[in-house]
Structures are given as structure tokens and as C-alpha cells.
Design an enzyme around this catalytic site. Structure first.
Site, PDB file in Angstrom:
ATOM      1  N   ASP A   7       0.858  -1.178   0.000  1.00  0.00           N
ATOM      2  CA  ASP A   7       0.000   0.000   0.000  1.00  0.00           C
ATOM      3  C   ASP A   7       0.898   1.233   0.000  1.00  0.00           C
ATOM      4  OD1 ASP A   7      -2.596   1.405   0.328  1.00  0.00           O
ATOM      5  OD2 ASP A   7      -1.747   1.995   2.257  1.00  0.00           O
ATOM      6  N   GLU A   9       0.746   5.649   0.624  1.00  0.00           N
ATOM      7  CA  GLU A   9      -0.005   6.844   1.020  1.00  0.00           C
ATOM      8  C   GLU A   9       0.591   8.016   0.249  1.00  0.00           C
ATOM      9  OE1 GLU A   9      -2.583   6.389   2.654  1.00  0.00           O
ATOM     10  OE2 GLU A   9      -2.234   4.439   3.580  1.00  0.00           O
ATOM     11  N   GLU A  52      -6.013  18.284   3.823  1.00  0.00           N
ATOM     12  CA  GLU A  52      -6.895  17.116   3.718  1.00  0.00           C
ATOM     13  C   GLU A  52      -6.098  15.817   3.768  1.00  0.00           C
ATOM     14  OE1 GLU A  52      -6.392  18.892  -0.485  1.00  0.00           O
ATOM     15  OE2 GLU A  52      -6.602  19.569   1.588  1.00  0.00           O
ATOM     16  N   HIS A 150      -4.992   6.312   8.073  1.00  0.00           N
ATOM     17  CA  HIS A 150      -4.441   5.469   7.024  1.00  0.00           C
ATOM     18  C   HIS A 150      -2.925   5.367   7.209  1.00  0.00           C
ATOM     19  CE1 HIS A 150      -7.904   5.199   4.120  1.00  0.00           C
ATOM     20  NE2 HIS A 150      -8.342   6.069   4.998  1.00  0.00           N
ATOM     21  N   ASP A 155      -2.143  -0.968   6.773  1.00  0.00           N
ATOM     22  CA  ASP A 155      -3.121  -1.299   5.739  1.00  0.00           C
ATOM     23  C   ASP A 155      -2.686  -2.520   4.938  1.00  0.00           C
ATOM     24  OD1 ASP A 155      -4.642   0.784   6.585  1.00  0.00           O
ATOM     25  OD2 ASP A 155      -4.500   1.970   4.747  1.00  0.00           O
TER      26      ASP A 155
END
Length: 228
Positions: A7, A9, A52, A150, A155
Site C-alpha cells: 500500500d 499513502e 486534507e 491510514h 493497511d
């Protein structure tokens, strides 16, 4: 069979508009079993972290400022993955960012055929149902309570569990696989089950036993339950 569950980010959604990877996490599976080997790096995106994105990942500019740039970890990441299949949720997103960064370094691109997209598997298996990682955890009863933000490595670990459920669950072979006989002078070291000294009592009630006998009686003398 070696597989890498991974994963990333990122600061946003599109590397061509300036978004960058801020974290990579990956775990190794061998024969669908986690080996404990992982790859994990926080990465300096060389740009400010949007508010965000900070709210989603909890990674701020101060934290990322002294982390390595992708150019410093890209080769190590490729070496870890090798030619193994990569298990990714929404693979198109992660592959887009990874290949963008690898291309900037002049390194080989990761071919789409190397990816296994668990999002596509989930949508095919459960059409019309939510297919996010959280939704799949709820469906399969996987504990993701630690996922308040996250994080790439966490994850990946959760996705590994989801992946095994999507492909049918991790099941032992119950000793049914073919094993080579030991050579002369060698002995088996594998554990084998032994008969129980006392058989387990039946879990059927008298009512259930009587109902079954009545059902079998209606099938005639050819019923398999009457053959010995």
C-alpha cells in the site's frame, strides 16, 4: 509462491499534478502465509502536505522533512518486490504513483500484469456491495480497530488478511498433499495426528437422531446410511 501485499499513502490523487508518495508499506507472503518480512519507508514528498491529506494520514511537514526522498529508496523497493505478484487494493492508483516515481529515476516500470487488484476481485465477488478495505474487514470479521488513520504498513497487513478471505480463506491441506517418502536412514519429522484414546461423544440430541432414522427409513433399503 511469493506475493507482496503493498500500500502507498500520497499527498493527493495525481502525480502529474504534483502529488507524491509519502509512505510505502509492504508485507511478504509465501504460500499465502506471512513470513514476517516487510518493507516500510516514510518519504519526503518534496512539497507541502495538504491539510486534507494530513487529516487522512496524520503525517505532517515536520515529520516528513527529514525522511528520505523516493530516489533514495526506489531501488530498495524494487529489490524487495522483485518479480513477485503485488497484491494491491485499487492497484491502478498505487501503480500510477509508483511507476511515475520509478520513471523519474530511470528504473524499470512495474508491469500491470504483476499486480493483483483486490478491489476488482471484491467487486466481482460481491457486486453492488461496498468494497472499501474497511467494508471488507466488516464483511469478513477482521479487526481493524487500530486503523484510526491510514498507514501503509498497517493497511498492508490488514489487506493481506482480506486477500486471503477473498480467495477462499487460508486453509491447511490436512495432510492430503503428496509428500516424498523418506530416504533410507531418514525419518519423518513432521507432526502427524494420533487417534483419540476416547472417541468424542455424539453432539446429536435424541430428537435429532430419531428424526434422522425416520428420514432414512423413508428412503428404502438403498439408502447410503444403511450400507456398511
Amino acid at each position: 509462491m511469493r506475493e507482496i501485499v503493498l500500500d502507498t499513502e500520497t499527498t493527493g490523487f495525481d502525480p502529474k499534478s504534483g502529488d507524491r508518495i509519502v509512505e510505502i508499506g509492504a508485507v511478504e507472503l509465501m504460500g499465502h502465509v506471512a513470513t514476517g518480512k516487510t518493507f516500510h519507508e516514510y518519504i519526503n514528498p518534496e512539497r507541502g502536505m495538504p491539510d486534507e491529506a494530513f487529516q487522512v494520514h496524520g503525517l505532517g511537514d515536520d515529520f516528513l522533512r527529514d525522511k528520505p526522498k523516493f530516489a533514495a529508496v526506489g531501488q530498495a523497493f524494487l529489490d524487495f518486490v522483485g518479480d513477485s505478484k503485488m497484491v494491491i487494493h485499487n492497484a491502478a492508483f498505487d501503480m500510477k504513483f509508483l511507476n511515475f516515481e520509478l520513471g523519474k529515476m530511470g528504473l524499470r516500470q512495474l508491469p500491470w500484469e504483476q499486480a493483483i487488484d483486490t478491489l476488482a476481485i471484491a467487486r466481482k465477488k460481491f457486486p453492488g456491495s461496498p468494497s472499501s478495505l474497511d467494508a471488507l474487514c466488516r464483511r469478513f470479521g477482521i479487526d481493524n480497530g487500530a486503523r484510526t488513520l491510514h498507514g501503509a504498513l498497517l493497511d498492508s497487513e490488514i489487506l493481506a488478511e482480506v486477500y486471503l478471505e477473498l480467495i477462499g480463506g487460508k486453509q491447511p491441506d490436512f495432510g492430503l498433499s503428496t509428500r516424498a517418502e523418506p530416504k533410507e536412514g531418514e525419518t519423518h519429522t513432521e507432526w502427524t495426528p494420533r487417534p483419540r484414546p476416547v472417541p468424542l461423544p455424539s453432539r446429536l440430541s435424541e430428537k435429532e437422531t430419531a428424526a434422522h432414522a425416520e428420514f432414512v427409513g423413508k428412503l428404502g433399503g438403498g439408502a447410503v446410511w444403511l450400507k456398511t
